[in-house]
Write an enzyme that holds these catalytic residues in place. Structure first.
Site, PDB file in Angstrom:
ATOM      1  N   LYS A 129     -60.982  47.443  47.569  1.00  0.00           N
ATOM      2  CA  LYS A 129     -61.237  47.849  48.947  1.00  0.00           C
ATOM      3  C   LYS A 129     -60.770  46.790  49.928  1.00  0.00           C
ATOM      4  CE  LYS A 129     -62.805  50.506  52.157  1.00  0.00           C
ATOM      5  NZ  LYS A 129     -62.045  51.742  52.438  1.00  0.00           N
ATOM      6  N   TRP A 132     -62.200  40.947  40.346  1.00  0.00           N
ATOM      7  CA  TRP A 132     -60.993  41.771  40.330  1.00  0.00           C
ATOM      8  C   TRP A 132     -59.887  40.880  39.763  1.00  0.00           C
ATOM      9  CZ3 TRP A 132     -56.049  42.262  42.565  1.00  0.00           C
ATOM     10  CH2 TRP A 132     -55.515  43.559  42.602  1.00  0.00           C
ATOM     11  N   LYS A 190     -52.545  58.695  49.938  1.00  0.00           N
ATOM     12  CA  LYS A 190     -53.865  59.131  49.467  1.00  0.00           C
ATOM     13  C   LYS A 190     -53.756  59.800  48.098  1.00  0.00           C
ATOM     14  CE  LYS A 190     -56.440  57.558  52.435  1.00  0.00           C
ATOM     15  NZ  LYS A 190     -55.479  56.462  52.367  1.00  0.00           N
ATOM     16  N   ARG A 230     -66.118  46.858  47.087  1.00  0.00           N
ATOM     17  CA  ARG A 230     -64.956  46.008  47.332  1.00  0.00           C
ATOM     18  C   ARG A 230     -63.897  46.141  46.245  1.00  0.00           C
ATOM     19  NH1 ARG A 230     -65.907  41.464  50.770  1.00  0.00           N
ATOM     20  NH2 ARG A 230     -64.617  40.158  49.447  1.00  0.00           N
ATOM     21  N   GLU A 255     -48.975  58.640  54.976  1.00  0.00           N
ATOM     22  CA  GLU A 255     -50.383  58.404  54.702  1.00  0.00           C
ATOM     23  C   GLU A 255     -50.937  59.437  53.712  1.00  0.00           C
ATOM     24  OE1 GLU A 255     -54.410  57.129  54.824  1.00  0.00           O
ATOM     25  OE2 GLU A 255     -52.462  56.146  55.062  1.00  0.00           O
ATOM     26  N   GLU A 270     -53.083  57.196  45.392  1.00  0.00           N
ATOM     27  CA  GLU A 270     -54.194  56.281  45.156  1.00  0.00           C
ATOM     28  C   GLU A 270     -55.240  56.854  44.218  1.00  0.00           C
ATOM     29  OE1 GLU A 270     -54.842  53.519  49.095  1.00  0.00           O
ATOM     30  OE2 GLU A 270     -55.346  55.640  49.272  1.00  0.00           O
ATOM     31  N   ASN A 289     -63.938  33.348  44.811  1.00  0.00           N
ATOM     32  CA  ASN A 289     -63.023  34.361  45.347  1.00  0.00           C
ATOM     33  C   ASN A 289     -61.755  33.680  45.827  1.00  0.00           C
ATOM     34  OD1 ASN A 289     -64.940  36.317  44.941  1.00  0.00           O
ATOM     35  ND2 ASN A 289     -65.271  36.773  47.107  1.00  0.00           N
ATOM     36  N   GLY A 290     -60.637  34.414  45.783  1.00  0.00           N
ATOM     37  CA  GLY A 290     -59.384  33.859  46.257  1.00  0.00           C
ATOM     38  C   GLY A 290     -58.532  33.343  45.114  1.00  0.00           C
ATOM     39  N   CYS A 313     -63.288  41.303  44.718  1.00  0.00           N
ATOM     40  CA  CYS A 313     -64.244  40.307  44.241  1.00  0.00           C
ATOM     41  C   CYS A 313     -65.432  40.201  45.199  1.00  0.00           C
ATOM     42  CB  CYS A 313     -63.628  38.924  44.066  1.00  0.00           C
ATOM     43  SG  CYS A 313     -62.299  38.849  42.858  1.00  0.00           S
ATOM     44  N   HIS A 316     -30.124  64.578  52.006  1.00  0.00           N
ATOM     45  CA  HIS A 316     -29.321  63.376  51.777  1.00  0.00           C
ATOM     46  C   HIS A 316     -29.771  62.644  50.509  1.00  0.00           C
ATOM     47  CE1 HIS A 316     -27.259  63.823  55.585  1.00  0.00           C
ATOM     48  NE2 HIS A 316     -28.424  63.961  56.199  1.00  0.00           N
TER      49      HIS A 316
END
Length: 611
Positions: free
Chosen positions: A606, A74, A477, A27, A473, A480, A98-99, A2, A496
């Site tokens: 973001k 968002w 990626k 964002r 990581e 995502e 926002n929030g 947002c 296993h």
């Protein structure tokens, strides 16, 4: 996630609002809207999708006014629809927010019981109604807001206007930042300093539990009781980092290629940091690292640095699980919180929980004047520059390189490492930017391999020790931005359970080490890891999987793998960063070949400013 932009001044607000929203697109959002205020009332325009959709609708109108507010949403409460987009209006009140208002359900019931009808599914519209109810009673807008705030639970920031006073905007910050800037008499509000940087070189961020009232050319700051504060405002120089693609098709690839400079700048600034050298390292014998997503993965890599270089114990936790993380900590614990934006809600919650327990806190962030940096006891900054793509690349490698340098400085101060090494702080980091640049030369080869793997059904990243954390990581990626099934496992765990998933439609990526120890002495552990990875390779190869090995050139792995693009030979503490760069390039090319939206992957933001 947002973005808020607000404007009041002597010019038409529309251009300021649209340009500001474009600055905040990185964002993450799924809809956008603006409201323009004039003597003729309020005009609201909203659109689902990118800001360009909103801009197209606005271009067909002749909007004029004294002030305005804009927002990129968002979705949290309610689906992605134009009706749920901001700004929201209730009676005279129009606002963007926002929030999350955590108790919005009970507040909604109270509103509906007095006969008010809500048009959206959002908690934001509930907030607008609450303020309008107070305005209807005859209170001025500032008074109405101070009467509503005690009813709210959660972290939030909002900007509100009343058409009875169209040149006035009021902004509120509670746990989520709101920036204020002045540009030649034009007052601007934004959830991010980047939203101001096109228009002014200086700004300041409200502290939590503060209200700002803006009119053309002036502002006043109040506390939540409505009392005018007399504090001296500390202005911050705003950086307008380049957002031009300069020959790249996507921001992610541009930011991948900016990593040599980002790592170089981070090290250079860290060496000059007075705070680094003043840290009381001898007070701590345990490190607790916390973060979310890629930031947490940086912490997992750093755990090896602190334990092997410094000799202190280290644990790594999800910031979102902070409530269970501090039960067994001692006063000698240093809590390190990692966040690119410095506004990650879960990480901020973990910070506050640590401080409530009296623990020392050190933040690692890319944003000066962020909530994390302002609230931590100590702060060190990466110098990655603005990262626009949602998938973190240069921010992650800058975090890891800073944490490595921090571990070396710690070891010097407690005299664990010989002082003769100190002039370079970390001699191995000195070679890292060039080694990253050499790794980037594999770009075309990685794209060629990605073309061969388009039909692969699943991807398994396998590593040992710190390379397992890097594998995590790399798998993240790929998930995502390509939306492919990708998972990371410690190589020894393959037999296993996960081995049952390996077949001819699988791709197995082995992260191997030849990592030198920085001198001519061989590392027995490295040889042991190599021998075990050879066994792992044969296990998956016998089941028909495509084998792709990453690491410094080794004859065995080059011969036994289907693909083997060698990495530059490096130190075992820096080679994880080189593996990461390969993972970034692969994720980018596979996603690009699949036609995915690379810089703004679905459902992701973001800066995750809600829990």
């Amino acid at each position: 996630m947002c973005g808020i932009i607000g404007y009041t001044g002597n010019e038409n607000p529309v251009s300021f609002l649209i340009k500001g929203l474009k600055q905040l697109e990185y964002r993450g959002y799924d809809s956008a809207g603006i409201a323009v205020f004039s003597d003729n009332g309020t005009h609201i325009v909203r659109a689902v999708g990118p800001v360009r959709n909103l801009e197209h609708k606005v271009s067909k109108l002749s909007l004029q006014g004294f002030s305005g507010i804009g927002h990129t949403r968002w979705a949290t409460h309610g689906k992605v629809t134009e009706g749920n987009s901001h700004p929201h209006q209730a009676g005279r009140i129009t606002l963007v927010h926002n929030g999350i208002i955590e108790n919005y359900s009970e507040l909604k019931e109270q509103i509906e019981q007095i006969g008010r009808t809500l048009k959206s599914e959002t908690d934001t519209e509930v907030l607008a109604h609450l303020i309008d109810i107070e305005v209807e009673k005859g209170f001025l807008l500032l008074e109405a807001i101070t009467r509503v705030i005690p009813k709210l639970r959660g972290s939030y920031a909002f900007v509100v206007s009343d058409p009875e006073d169209p040149r006035c905007l009021i902004g509120v910050s509670q746990g989520i930042p709101l920036w204020v800037g002045n540009s030649n008499g034009n007052m601007l509000l934004s959830s991010d300093s980047r939203g101001l940087s096109l228009f002014t070189n200086e700004g300041f961020v409200l502290k939590s539990a503060e209200i700002v009232q803006c009119r053309p050319g002036s502002f006043q700051v109040f506390d939540f009781s409505g009392h005018l504060t007399t504090k001296n405002i500390s202005l911050t120089q705003l950086s307008n980092d380049s957002s031009e693609l300069v020959g790249f098709e996507h921001y992610m690839m541009k930011e991948i290629y900016e990593q040599p400079l980002a790592v170089l700048n981070t090290k250079a600034k860290l060496i000059q940091s007075a705070q680094l050298y003043s840290l009381p390292f001898k007070l701590w014998d345990h490190v607790q690292l916390m973060g979310c997503g890629s930031a947490r993965h940086a912490g997992l890599v750093a755990k090896h640095y602190f334990e092997q270089i410094v000799g202190v114990t280290a644990t790594v936790d999800y910031a979102s699980e902070f409530s269970d993380c501090f039960n067994h900590t001692q006063p000698s614990t240093l809590v390190i919180l990692i966040s690119q934006s410095g506004e990650t809600a879960d990480t901020l919650s973990a910070l506050r929980a640590a401080k409530n327990r009296g623990l020392a806190t050190l933040s690692i962030t890319n944003r000066k004047q962020s909530s994390l940096s302002l609230e931590s006891d100590f702060c060190l900054f990466t110098e990655a520059g603005c990262e626009i793509s949602v998938a973190s690349t240069k921010a992650f490698t800058s975090q890891v390189s800073l944490l490595l340098a921090l571990a070396y400085e710690w070891s010097y101060q407690i005299e664990r490492v010989e002082s003769s090494f100190r002039p370079q702080l970390n001699p191995y980091l000195s070679a890292l930017p060039e080694q990253i640049a050499q790794t980037l030369q594999r770009d075309k080869q990685i794209r060629f391999i990605a073309e061969k793997l388009l039909s692969s059904r699943s991807f398994f990243f396998l590593g040992r020790g710190v390379l397992f954390n890097v594998a995590q990581e790399c798998a993240l990626k790929l998930k995502e931005i390509s939306y492919c099934f990708a998972e990371a496992y410690p190589a020894g765990e393959l037999k296993h359970g996960p081995l049952a998933l390996i077949d001819k439609d699988s791709t197995v990526i082995l992260l191997t080490t030849r990592g030198s120890t920085g001198d001519s002495v061989s590392d027995p552990l490295t040889h042991l890891q190599q021998d075990k990875m050879k066994n792992t390779l044969q296990e998956v190869k016998s089941r028909g999987a495509f084998i792709w090995t990453w690491g410094a050139d080794t004859p065995y792995f080059r011969q036994e793998s289907h693909e083997f693009p060698p990495l530059p030979s490096s130190h075992r503490f820096t080679e994880p960063i080189l593996h990461t760069v390969l993972g970034q390039l692969f994720a980018y090319h596979l996603a690009h070949l699949k036609g995915a939206e690379i810089d703004k992957p679905r459902n992701l933001a973001k800066s995750v400013t809600v829990e």
